[in-house]
Design a protein around this motif. Structure first.
Motif, PDB file in Angstrom:
ATOM      1  N   THR A   1       0.841  -1.188   0.000  1.00  0.00           N
ATOM      2  CA  THR A   1       0.000   0.000   0.000  1.00  0.00           C
ATOM      3  C   THR A   1       0.881   1.245   0.000  1.00  0.00           C
ATOM      4  O   THR A   1       2.030   1.205   0.456  1.00  0.00           O
TER       5      THR A   1
ATOM      6  N   VAL B   1     -12.045  -2.960  -0.690  1.00  0.00           N
ATOM      7  CA  VAL B   1     -12.225  -1.518  -0.868  1.00  0.00           C
ATOM      8  C   VAL B   1     -13.692  -1.105  -0.915  1.00  0.00           C
ATOM      9  O   VAL B   1     -13.986   0.086  -1.069  1.00  0.00           O
TER      10      VAL B   1
ATOM     11  N   TRP C   1      -7.919   1.345  -4.781  1.00  0.00           N
ATOM     12  CA  TRP C   1      -7.607   2.494  -3.928  1.00  0.00           C
ATOM     13  C   TRP C   1      -8.773   2.744  -2.981  1.00  0.00           C
ATOM     14  O   TRP C   1      -9.913   2.363  -3.239  1.00  0.00           O
ATOM     15  N   VAL C   2      -8.439   3.363  -1.865  1.00  0.00           N
ATOM     16  CA  VAL C   2      -9.452   3.860  -0.931  1.00  0.00           C
ATOM     17  C   VAL C   2      -9.129   5.315  -0.638  1.00  0.00           C
ATOM     18  O   VAL C   2      -7.974   5.744  -0.718  1.00  0.00           O
TER      19      VAL C   2
ATOM     20  N   LEU D   1      -6.416  -2.386   6.256  1.00  0.00           N
ATOM     21  CA  LEU D   1      -6.453  -3.085   4.982  1.00  0.00           C
ATOM     22  C   LEU D   1      -5.690  -4.408   5.057  1.00  0.00           C
ATOM     23  O   LEU D   1      -6.149  -5.440   4.554  1.00  0.00           O
TER      24      LEU D   1
END
Length: 347
Positions: free
Chosen positions: A262, A290, A306-307, A322
């Motif tokens: 990440t 996500v 992606w978040v 995550l």
């Protein structure tokens, strides 16, 4: 596909394109395009221009950051325009390659239904609204699909054009070691004799900036593991495509079958998952990771997404969440996720 099947596919595409000669086409890749997206867009522009006589622009969002990808565009002199410099009102027709509508990883506005979609990821519901969609999740690369259309059309390709497609197929399938199919190898074998080998070597071995080595050092210092899962959380990264690059590298660690990396870029946390298990569904796992906070997808062995970053202070906590969520989905105890010293990893 054999020759007859390729010609039949081209005939279907030609029939669709018959009444779409008015106005310019915009061929769009996913954001932060990788070699498969870059070569597929370039190949599609060749097909539309040379086989059908259309006016075409290639557009992308995000950045082309990875050294190999920048070298590919530079060495092969590929013409691509960032969306910030394009006015979508100037285009009548839209094509998506290596991506699909409303996935959150391309810059096509949700209200625009694309005329054409070519992709090798699992089909999304919104893709069914497109006028023409060719989605083949059994293929290892979208570049293979585009190359089949080009071969059937007889459109003349330069050595640089062929090199782009060949490098894309090799990069996307990791030299046929990941999610490749018979068509990928067949197309590769057909194209390879016309590759510009000095160009290919230059793309595969580019000079690397110091930031790459700093990021690599950071990634190794932040290794965490539980069972066969290896994780590394980066801080703010210079380009988001370093995240999947590190995820690929981590998966090579002995004894590990899953990797997660990440990293923060602007107001998002980008994440990439990799696995050695050909029967896994990493894309489905990513979508669950996500869900409600961002977008994601992928294939059986590779996935990305992606978040949204909640706030500056929340980065490490979100990254930890995550990793723990992934561990839980892989039936590994999240509470056992712990740092892996370099000495123990023998790196």
């Amino acid at each position: 596909m054999n020759r007859e099947e390729r010609e039949a596919s081209l005939e279907r595409l030609a029939g669709f394109l018959e009444d779409r000669h008015e106005g310019r086409w915009l061929v769009l890749t996913h954001d932060n395009p990788d070699p498969d997206a870059i070569a597929s867009a370039h190949g599609m522009s060749i097909l539309l221009r040379k086989a059908f006589g259309f006016k075409v622009t290639i557009g992308y969002g995000g950045i082309i950051g990875r050294a190999e990808n920048r070298e590919m565009v530079r060495t092969l002199k590929l013409k691509m325009s960032h969306l910030r410099y394009l006015n979508l009102d100037n285009y009548v027709h839209f094509a998506l390659v290596d991506t699909q509508p409303r996935t959150g990883n391309n810059q096509l506005p949700d209200e625009i239904v694309p005329d054409l979609v070519l992709d090798h990821h699992p089909e999304r519901k919104a893709t069914r609204e497109a006028s023409f969609a060719d989605v083949r999740p059994e293929y290892g690369a979208t570049a293979t699909m585009v190359a089949e259309y080009l071969l059937a059309s007889g459109a003349k390709m330069t050595g640089s054009d062929v090199t782009a497609l060949v490098y894309a197929i090799r990069a996307e399938t990791r030299d046929f070691g990941r999610e490749s199919s018979g068509p990928d190898r067949a197309v590769y074998d057909l194209l390879y004799p016309d590759v510009n080998k000095p160009q290919l070597a230059k793309i595969q071995h580019p000079r690397l900036p110091l930031t790459y080595f700093k990021t690599l050092h950071e990634a190794l210092e932040r290794l965490e593991t539980v069972d066969t899962l290896i994780v590394s959380h980066l801080g703010t990264v210079a380009q988001p495509d370093i995240v999947p690059e590190i995820a690929d590298l981590l998966l090579r660690l002995e004894g590990k079958t899953w990797s997660l990396c990440t990293g923060r870029f602007e107001d998002r946390i980008h994440l990439s998952v990799r696995t050695t298990n050909p029967r896994a569904d990493a894309g489905n796992i990513m979508r669950k990771l996500v869900r409600g906070a961002g977008r994601g997808g992928g294939h059986g062995m590779t996935a990305g997404g992606w978040v949204a970053l909640e706030d500056e202070e929340a980065l490490e906590a979100q990254q930890r969440q995550l990793a723990e969520a992934l561990a839980a989905k892989l039936n590994k105890n999240p509470s056992n996720l712990a740092p892996l010293p370099l000495q123990a990893a023998e790196i």
